[in-house]
Design a protein around this motif. Structure first.
Motif, PDB file in Angstrom:
ATOM      1  N   GLN A 181     -69.458  -6.630  32.121  1.00 20.10           N
ATOM      2  CA  GLN A 181     -69.114  -8.320  31.936  1.00 20.10           C
ATOM      3  C   GLN A 181     -67.651  -8.451  31.596  1.00 20.10           C
ATOM      4  O   GLN A 181     -67.159  -8.000  30.539  1.00 20.10           O
ATOM      5  CB  GLN A 181     -70.179  -8.685  30.968  1.00 20.10           C
ATOM      6  N   GLU A 223     -65.753 -17.731  22.093  1.00 20.31           N
ATOM      7  CA  GLU A 223     -66.992 -17.154  22.515  1.00 20.31           C
ATOM      8  C   GLU A 223     -68.096 -18.258  22.368  1.00 20.31           C
ATOM      9  O   GLU A 223     -69.020 -17.921  23.108  1.00 20.31           O
ATOM     10  CB  GLU A 223     -67.026 -16.005  21.842  1.00 20.31           C
ATOM     11  N   MET A 280     -70.676 -18.913  25.332  1.00 21.51           N
ATOM     12  CA  MET A 280     -72.355 -18.678  25.042  1.00 21.51           C
ATOM     13  C   MET A 280     -72.927 -19.734  25.582  1.00 21.51           C
ATOM     14  O   MET A 280     -74.054 -19.819  26.315  1.00 21.51           O
ATOM     15  CB  MET A 280     -72.569 -18.309  23.702  1.00 21.51           C
ATOM     16  N   THR A 302     -76.263 -19.769  18.872  1.00 16.04           N
ATOM     17  CA  THR A 302     -75.298 -18.812  18.882  1.00 16.04           C
ATOM     18  C   THR A 302     -75.605 -17.592  18.025  1.00 16.04           C
ATOM     19  O   THR A 302     -74.828 -16.510  18.422  1.00 16.04           O
ATOM     20  CB  THR A 302     -73.886 -19.458  18.707  1.00 16.04           C
ATOM     21  N   SER A 325     -63.714  -9.540  12.978  1.00 18.18           N
ATOM     22  CA  SER A 325     -63.832  -8.730  14.135  1.00 18.18           C
ATOM     23  C   SER A 325     -65.402  -8.371  14.701  1.00 18.18           C
ATOM     24  O   SER A 325     -65.602  -8.402  15.662  1.00 18.18           O
ATOM     25  CB  SER A 325     -63.029  -7.357  14.017  1.00 18.18           C
ATOM     26  N   ARG A 326     -66.083  -7.911  13.575  1.00 19.52           N
ATOM     27  CA  ARG A 326     -67.564  -7.702  13.995  1.00 19.52           C
ATOM     28  C   ARG A 326     -68.273  -8.837  14.514  1.00 19.52           C
ATOM     29  O   ARG A 326     -69.084  -8.620  15.828  1.00 19.52           O
ATOM     30  CB  ARG A 326     -68.372  -7.330  12.660  1.00 19.52           C
ATOM     31  N   GLU A 327     -67.884 -10.145  14.181  1.00 16.41           N
ATOM     32  CA  GLU A 327     -68.526 -11.143  14.957  1.00 16.41           C
ATOM     33  C   GLU A 327     -68.050 -11.378  16.388  1.00 16.41           C
ATOM     34  O   GLU A 327     -68.825 -11.750  17.254  1.00 16.41           O
ATOM     35  CB  GLU A 327     -67.955 -12.727  13.792  1.00 16.41           C
ATOM     36  N   ILE A 328     -66.718 -11.056  16.657  1.00 16.72           N
ATOM     37  CA  ILE A 328     -66.209 -11.259  17.818  1.00 16.72           C
ATOM     38  C   ILE A 328     -66.859 -10.163  18.614  1.00 16.72           C
ATOM     39  O   ILE A 328     -67.216 -10.504  20.000  1.00 16.72           O
ATOM     40  CB  ILE A 328     -64.712 -10.988  17.860  1.00 16.72           C
ATOM     41  N   VAL A 329     -67.002  -8.830  18.222  1.00 18.62           N
ATOM     42  CA  VAL A 329     -67.661  -7.957  19.037  1.00 18.62           C
ATOM     43  C   VAL A 329     -69.397  -8.329  19.347  1.00 18.62           C
ATOM     44  O   VAL A 329     -69.776  -7.979  20.381  1.00 18.62           O
ATOM     45  CB  VAL A 329     -67.609  -6.556  18.296  1.00 18.62           C
ATOM     46  N   ARG A 330     -69.892  -8.659  18.240  1.00 19.89           N
ATOM     47  CA  ARG A 330     -71.255  -9.238  18.500  1.00 19.89           C
ATOM     48  C   ARG A 330     -71.256 -10.088  19.621  1.00 19.89           C
ATOM     49  O   ARG A 330     -72.280 -10.034  20.580  1.00 19.89           O
ATOM     50  CB  ARG A 330     -71.807  -9.853  17.120  1.00 19.89           C
ATOM     51  N   GLU A 331     -70.301 -11.252  19.494  1.00 18.86           N
ATOM     52  CA  GLU A 331     -70.530 -12.138  20.708  1.00 18.86           C
ATOM     53  C   GLU A 331     -70.319 -11.577  21.950  1.00 18.86           C
ATOM     54  O   GLU A 331     -70.676 -12.109  23.201  1.00 18.86           O
ATOM     55  CB  GLU A 331     -69.645 -13.469  20.222  1.00 18.86           C
ATOM     56  N   ASN A 332     -69.215 -10.610  21.920  1.00 15.95           N
ATOM     57  CA  ASN A 332     -69.003  -9.918  23.541  1.00 15.95           C
ATOM     58  C   ASN A 332     -70.390  -9.377  23.742  1.00 15.95           C
ATOM     59  O   ASN A 332     -70.615  -9.546  24.954  1.00 15.95           O
ATOM     60  CB  ASN A 332     -68.157  -8.798  23.237  1.00 15.95           C
ATOM     61  N   VAL A 389     -73.328 -10.547  23.365  1.00 19.50           N
ATOM     62  CA  VAL A 389     -74.260 -11.629  23.567  1.00 19.50           C
ATOM     63  C   VAL A 389     -74.012 -12.153  25.085  1.00 19.50           C
ATOM     64  O   VAL A 389     -74.738 -12.211  25.893  1.00 19.50           O
ATOM     65  CB  VAL A 389     -74.169 -12.784  22.667  1.00 19.50           C
ATOM     66  N   MET A 390     -72.606 -12.233  25.343  1.00 20.90           N
ATOM     67  CA  MET A 390     -71.977 -12.595  26.493  1.00 20.90           C
ATOM     68  C   MET A 390     -72.513 -11.461  27.622  1.00 20.90           C
ATOM     69  O   MET A 390     -72.878 -12.044  28.732  1.00 20.90           O
ATOM     70  CB  MET A 390     -70.629 -12.817  26.568  1.00 20.90           C
ATOM     71  N   LEU A 391     -72.651 -10.383  27.398  1.00 23.72           N
ATOM     72  CA  LEU A 391     -73.249  -9.299  28.310  1.00 23.72           C
ATOM     73  C   LEU A 391     -74.454  -9.706  28.631  1.00 23.72           C
ATOM     74  O   LEU A 391     -75.037  -9.424  29.638  1.00 23.72           O
ATOM     75  CB  LEU A 391     -72.807  -7.698  27.727  1.00 23.72           C
ATOM     76  N   LEU A 427     -76.354 -12.510  28.123  1.00 20.44           N
ATOM     77  CA  LEU A 427     -76.340 -13.900  28.943  1.00 20.44           C
ATOM     78  C   LEU A 427     -75.870 -13.643  30.285  1.00 20.44           C
ATOM     79  O   LEU A 427     -76.199 -14.420  31.109  1.00 20.44           O
ATOM     80  CB  LEU A 427     -75.561 -14.835  28.237  1.00 20.44           C
ATOM     81  N   GLY A 428     -74.835 -12.772  30.483  1.00 21.91           N
ATOM     82  CA  GLY A 428     -74.340 -12.795  31.835  1.00 21.91           C
ATOM     83  C   GLY A 428     -74.827 -11.925  32.720  1.00 21.91           C
ATOM     84  O   GLY A 428     -74.644 -12.255  34.168  1.00 21.91           O
TER      85      GLY A 428
END
Lengths: 267, 267
Positions: free
Chosen positions: A106, A172, A176, B108, B166-173, B175-177, B179-180
């Motif tokens: 992704q 992000e 989402m 989110t 940074s953890r939040e950024i990785v978490r959202e990554n 979620v994008m995977l 959702l995508g």
DNA sequence: CGGGACGTTGACGGTCGTCAAAATTAGTGG
DNA sequence: CCACTAATTTTGACGACCGTCAACGTCCCG
């Protein structure tokens, strides 16, 4: 029909190779010496805090340890690699992508000059995504230890680092929303508007852009298959909203794109 | 069939109201005096850095200005509100959601005890999403100015703040995977595994959980309609993977859920 | 006990994915 | 510089997955 890209108002630093102001600003890498300085970089306003004093600016030059060139198609960092640096993009265009264990991947973002990548690596001291150059690129290598060190001393730098990370979180969130609730047309319209807006902030045209990524990469980012991306482009062309010639896109009707993203009630 | 939730091994701080160690640790809010201290909070290991010296720990107590109770259904902060604080959740359960101009909204994230919310507000000094309590909750109010101040002095706190973002950024990554590229079953399976894993880290069961959110909220988070969420639950039940009774979920076959998220080639 | 929020299930349709083929372009090596 | 191959893009046909609409059932709370 398509002119070449307009020149950015913030050009790549023309003094990048000029004599440094001190030995500490000159770093030797791979048998070549590269002058490194944020203080006279024209991208500064995009990637560094404003309102710094001269002495602070001078010290901020120290966060950039070196520069690094990345050839189109090769990676700046990979999932699993040890994290040590953040990177500020000087020139070129990147994608970041995550992969699931079973091979799906992704695209999580596209990054351009003045933007910072590598934030994903901070949590676990190793990167969780790949950063791939979509065209020949150059980045400023900023050892994260030094960033932390300096941001303990320079308040506006500290604040700036926090804002950069927060901005990524908010971005992000927006993706989402896009992936979770928009249809193909809306996604592509939002994507185009976002790209052209960021390019405009860098001095490029508001209505014309060159896509640096394939339909498949756009699709991955938008949660669509490449055929759907292609078909949606074709529909926009039919409707007279854009002109598309390969990767060259001219936006003919920005308002129409906005209406697609944000359907208004009534007319 | 469903027992009540197991007690967390990290219980809510039993000494929260105990006599403080100094006047600075006692803050008066709304005519009630609340003892505030990270140093003897049992959630510390979840929301604060490890390996602090006693003196540092003492100073970190100052990050928490006060506590605040939020009733189920009301908001901790709203989109557009001025940003001043981060919040560490002591008890309760939140959702964060963003809204597009035309009224669509998207959950989110779901946040539970020990997690920090409000990071979205840093970029523009105003929040860009709503934080809604899904059950009665209590949070530690941490003025961001003080966090920045202290993290200039305590290196491990600075690092910790960076890691949280940074953890939040990785978490959202992630979620994008989701959702995508995932289908409904995969999304719900991933969601359940993630929830139960986080609950387990807080001392709850690995196989049993109580959903604090509606099917619609799950659907919004996963990019699905509530009917699809319901149908997918039913399919999991048919397949003997979970038991579902309203919001009580018991996972009967964790491996099956993992296989759904990460289809293996072969058997 | 009754109303409202929430959840389940069914039938049907639309959007987008899949598969396939052809067209166009880009890249490579002679 | 050109020929050749690979990569990318477009377009069509078809089908699956999920959304929509609707009805009904269940639970919770006043």
């Amino acid at each position: 029909m398509f002119q070449p890209d307009e020149k950015p108002s913030v050009n790549p630093d023309p003094h990048a190779i000029a004599p440094g102001r001190g030995a500490s600003k000159v770093v030797s890498i791979n048998a070549q010496t590269i002058k490194v300085a944020c203080s006279n970089c024209n991208l500064r306003e995009l990637c560094m805090p404003l309102g710094l004093s001269a002495s602070e600016l001078d010290r901020i030059d120290d966060v950039v340890a070196s520069r690094r060139k990345i050839k189109r198609g090769s990676t700046l960092f990979r999932n699993g690699e040890k994290f040590t640096n953040l990177y500020a993009i000087r020139t070129g265009f990147f994608k970041t992508c995550v992969a699931s264990e079973d091979g799906r991947d992704q695209v999580t973002g596209f990054q351009m000059a003045g933007e910072v990548i590598g934030l994903d690596g901070i949590v676990n001291d190793s990167h969780t995504c790949d950063a791939v150059a979509l065209e020949d690129a150059e980045v400023c290598v900023m050892p994260f230890d030094r960033i932390e060190e300096l941001s303990r001393e320079i308040i506006s730098l500290q604040r700036h680092v926090h804002k950069i990370m927060s901005r990524e979180i908010v971005r992000e969130n927006g993706v989402m929303l896009l992936l979770g609730s928009m249809r193909a047309e809306e996604r592509l319209a939002a994507f185009l508007l976002n790209l052209v807006q960021r390019l405009h902030a860098r001095g490029f045209s508001q209505s014309e852009l060159v896509l640096r990524m394939t339909r498949e990469e756009i699709g991955s980012y938008l949660g669509l298959k490449l055929e759907t991306v292609s078909r949606t482009f074709s529909r926009f062309v039919e409707d007279g909203i854009v002109e598309v010639k390969q990767r060259h896109v001219r936006i003919l009707n920005t308002e129409a794109l906005r209406d697609i993203v944000n359907p208004r009630i009534g007319s």
